[in-house]
Design a protein around this motif. Structure first.
Motif, short mmCIF file in Angstrom:
data_model
loop_
_atom_site.label_atom_id
_atom_site.label_comp_id
_atom_site.label_asym_id
_atom_site.label_seq_id
_atom_site.Cartn_x
_atom_site.Cartn_y
_atom_site.Cartn_z
N LEU A 190 0.85 -1.19 0.00
CA LEU A 190 0.00 0.00 0.00
C LEU A 190 0.88 1.23 0.00
CD1 LEU A 190 -2.60 -1.29 2.60
CD2 LEU A 190 -2.75 -1.33 0.10
N THR A 191 0.58 2.16 -0.90
CA THR A 191 1.49 3.29 -1.14
C THR A 191 0.89 4.65 -0.86
OG1 THR A 191 0.82 3.25 -3.47
CG2 THR A 191 2.82 2.03 -2.87
N GLY A 192 -0.43 4.75 -0.71
CA GLY A 192 -1.00 6.07 -0.48
C GLY A 192 -2.48 6.02 -0.21
N VAL A 193 -3.02 7.16 0.17
CA VAL A 193 -4.45 7.31 0.43
C VAL A 193 -5.16 7.62 -0.88
CG1 VAL A 193 -6.18 8.64 1.70
CG2 VAL A 193 -3.98 8.11 2.77
N VAL A 194 -6.28 6.99 -1.12
CA VAL A 194 -7.04 7.23 -2.35
C VAL A 194 -7.59 8.65 -2.33
CG1 VAL A 194 -9.13 6.56 -3.62
CG2 VAL A 194 -7.63 4.80 -2.62
N PRO A 195 -7.41 9.42 -3.41
CA PRO A 195 -8.00 10.76 -3.47
C PRO A 195 -9.52 10.70 -3.34
CG PRO A 195 -6.38 10.45 -5.22
CD PRO A 195 -6.61 9.11 -4.60
N ASP A 196 -10.11 11.82 -2.93
CA ASP A 196 -11.57 11.89 -2.74
C ASP A 196 -12.05 10.72 -1.88
OD1 ASP A 196 -11.71 14.18 -4.41
OD2 ASP A 196 -11.76 12.88 -6.18
N ASN A 197 -11.36 10.51 -0.75
CA ASN A 197 -11.57 9.31 0.05
C ASN A 197 -13.02 9.10 0.48
OD1 ASN A 197 -10.67 7.28 2.48
ND2 ASN A 197 -9.13 7.49 0.87
N PRO A 198 -13.70 10.10 1.06
CA PRO A 198 -15.09 9.85 1.47
C PRO A 198 -15.98 9.42 0.31
CG PRO A 198 -14.27 11.85 2.49
CD PRO A 198 -13.24 11.45 1.47
N ALA A 199 -15.83 10.06 -0.84
CA ALA A 199 -16.66 9.71 -1.99
C ALA A 199 -16.36 8.31 -2.49
CB ALA A 199 -16.45 10.73 -3.11
N GLU A 200 -15.08 7.95 -2.53
CA GLU A 200 -14.71 6.61 -3.00
C GLU A 200 -15.17 5.54 -2.02
OE1 GLU A 200 -13.56 5.68 -5.87
OE2 GLU A 200 -13.38 7.71 -6.65
N GLN A 201 -15.08 5.82 -0.72
CA GLN A 201 -15.57 4.85 0.26
C GLN A 201 -17.08 4.68 0.14
OE1 GLN A 201 -14.04 4.54 4.30
NE2 GLN A 201 -12.85 6.39 3.92
N GLN A 202 -17.76 5.76 -0.12
CA GLN A 202 -19.21 5.70 -0.24
C GLN A 202 -19.62 4.89 -1.47
OE1 GLN A 202 -21.00 9.56 0.15
NE2 GLN A 202 -23.05 8.88 -0.30
N LYS A 203 -18.79 4.91 -2.50
CA LYS A 203 -19.15 4.27 -3.77
C LYS A 203 -18.81 2.78 -3.80
CE LYS A 203 -16.56 5.18 -7.36
NZ LYS A 203 -15.94 5.90 -8.50
N ILE A 204 -17.68 2.40 -3.25
CA ILE A 204 -17.20 1.03 -3.43
C ILE A 204 -18.03 0.05 -2.60
CG2 ILE A 204 -15.44 1.14 -1.60
CD1 ILE A 204 -13.59 -0.46 -3.52
N ILE A 205 -18.42 -1.06 -3.22
CA ILE A 205 -19.17 -2.12 -2.56
C ILE A 205 -18.34 -3.40 -2.65
CG2 ILE A 205 -21.31 -3.46 -2.49
CD1 ILE A 205 -22.68 -1.17 -4.01
N PHE A 206 -17.76 -3.81 -1.55
CA PHE A 206 -16.96 -5.02 -1.55
C PHE A 206 -17.87 -6.24 -1.58
CE2 PHE A 206 -14.07 -1.91 0.30
CZ PHE A 206 -12.92 -2.14 -0.43
N ASP A 207 -17.37 -7.32 -2.15
CA ASP A 207 -18.15 -8.54 -2.34
C ASP A 207 -17.43 -9.70 -1.66
OD1 ASP A 207 -19.72 -10.63 -3.18
OD2 ASP A 207 -19.61 -10.16 -5.32
N PRO A 208 -18.03 -10.33 -0.65
CA PRO A 208 -17.36 -11.45 0.01
C PRO A 208 -17.28 -12.72 -0.84
CG PRO A 208 -19.55 -11.15 0.90
CD PRO A 208 -19.31 -9.99 -0.02
N ILE A 209 -18.00 -12.75 -1.96
CA ILE A 209 -17.94 -13.89 -2.88
C ILE A 209 -16.95 -13.55 -3.99
CG2 ILE A 209 -19.25 -15.30 -4.51
CD1 ILE A 209 -21.67 -14.97 -2.72
N PRO A 210 -15.97 -14.42 -4.29
CA PRO A 210 -14.89 -14.06 -5.23
C PRO A 210 -15.37 -13.78 -6.65
CG PRO A 210 -14.28 -15.97 -3.91
CD PRO A 210 -15.73 -15.72 -3.64
N ARG A 211 -16.28 -14.59 -7.18
CA ARG A 211 -16.81 -14.43 -8.54
C ARG A 211 -15.70 -14.36 -9.57
NH1 ARG A 211 -22.11 -13.51 -6.86
NH2 ARG A 211 -22.27 -12.27 -4.98
N ILE A 212 -14.78 -15.31 -9.49
CA ILE A 212 -13.66 -15.36 -10.42
C ILE A 212 -13.27 -16.81 -10.63
CG2 ILE A 212 -11.98 -15.09 -8.54
CD1 ILE A 212 -10.18 -13.61 -10.44
N GLU A 213 -12.88 -17.13 -11.85
CA GLU A 213 -12.44 -18.50 -12.13
C GLU A 213 -11.21 -18.84 -11.29
OE1 GLU A 213 -10.88 -21.22 -15.91
OE2 GLU A 213 -11.81 -19.27 -16.28
N GLY A 214 -11.23 -19.99 -10.65
CA GLY A 214 -10.12 -20.43 -9.83
C GLY A 214 -10.34 -20.27 -8.34
N ILE A 215 -11.36 -19.47 -7.94
CA ILE A 215 -11.72 -19.32 -6.53
C ILE A 215 -13.24 -19.30 -6.45
CG2 ILE A 215 -11.41 -18.03 -4.39
CD1 ILE A 215 -9.03 -16.61 -5.65
#
Length: 317
Positions: A263-288
């Motif tokens: 990890l190298t830095g803080v994401v710009p516009d941090n509050p807005a980016e945190q508000q937007k991103i929705i993490f997914d506990p299911i991988p939804r990728i081939e191989g996992i």
């Protein structure tokens, strides 16, 4: 990230979100749990051993960009970092593979989870809500913990305050099914270990923390150089339970190095980016692939429902 087709899961997710709001209040634009956080950027570099576990795309490339969100427990966006309820801390990682293509890891700093499924978890939250300081003993939460030994073990597990969010270990809650290019299937759980080592505060030091101490310290640490974690996978062996997040595997199980998170830095516009991103506990990728753990579909539904609501709220500060 679709909603589950099972209406019972969606209904339970909505019930859980309503219960979180009853416990912590309504905070539009923030997560109902792990509301206070910070979003960082960096890269993930897979280990030489990673392809032997899974054929997933981010494990076969030289490196991929990532976002990583550290957080405090509870749905209170201004919870002081000295509050014991701020533990366990959370860490969610997004691996960017291509435009509109990514996979995530969601972890926290206590190994395991208090209940096997969402119905028991809702019972626990209701018991907590009904157990105010003026409630006579045995309080509802005491009765619940007395009849649910795995929840009691989770509550009683040590939850020390880290010196820094960069000096704590984070554990994946559920197991996943990893498949390599030869078709070999292995179940495993993520473990994210700080390169700086585990460093914790004494009780006296933790009580003296400034309200935003951990979130002020992390950008200062990054200014001096990257923060690194080693992502490992604890491998299950025959007989290990893979569909129950309350069940621990022996510490003697192999920890396979998956790669390095830098990890190298803080994401710009941090509050807005945190508000937007929705993490997914299911991988939804081939191989996992997800295991049969009943928490996975429920958590995915809750994250998506709350995330959609969060995105429509006014911008947060």
């Amino acid at each position: 990230m679709p909603l589950p087709q099972d209406e019972r899961i969606v209904a339970l997710a909505n019930d859980l979100l309503a219960q979180f709001e009853q416990l912590f209040g309504a905070h539009p634009g923030h997560r109902p749990a792990h509301a206070k956080g910070i979003l960082l950027k960096g890269t993930f570099t897979p280990s030489a051993e990673a392809p032997s576990l899974s054929s997933a795309a981010h494990l076969s490339r030289p490196s991929v960009p990532v976002f990583a969100r550290f957080s405090n427990s509870t749905g209170v966006p201004v919870i002081p970092d000295s509050d014991p309820n701020a533990n366990p801390r959370g860490l969610a990682i997004r691996f960017y593979l291509a435009e509109h293509s990514h996979t995530d890891i969601v972890a926290h700093s206590t190994d395991g989870f208090p209940t096997r499924d969402g119905y028991e978890f809702l019972e626990l939250l209701k018991a907590i809500a009904a157990s105010g300081p003026d409630t006579a003993s045995p309080k509802p939460v005491e009765l619940f913990l007395g009849s649910h030994p795995t929840a009691l073990a989770f509550v009683q597990a040590p939850k020390p305050f880290p010196v820094s969010l960069a000096t704590d270990t984070y554990f994946g809650v559920t197991a996943f099914e990893f498949t390599n290019a030869d078709g070999k299937v292995t179940f495993g759980r993520y473990r994210i270990v700080p390169e700086a080592g585990n460093q914790f505060l004494t009780g006296e030091q933790a009580a003296a923390l400034a309200p935003n101490a951990h979130y002020d310290e992390l950008p200062q640490r990054l200014a001096a150089g990257p923060v690194r974690f080693h992502i490992l996978v604890q491998l299950a062996e025959a007989g290990d339970v893979t569909d129950d997040a309350t069940q621990h595997w022996p510490e003697s199980r192999t920890l396979l190095p998956l790669g390095t998170l830098e990890l190298t830095g803080v994401v710009p516009d941090n509050p807005a980016e945190q508000q937007k991103i929705i993490f997914d506990p299911i991988p939804r990728i081939e191989g996992i692939a997800p295991s049969a753990d009943p928490l996975l579909e429920l958590r995915a539904a809750a994250y998506l429902l709350s995330g959609r609501k969060r995105r429509t709220a006014p911008p947060t500060a």
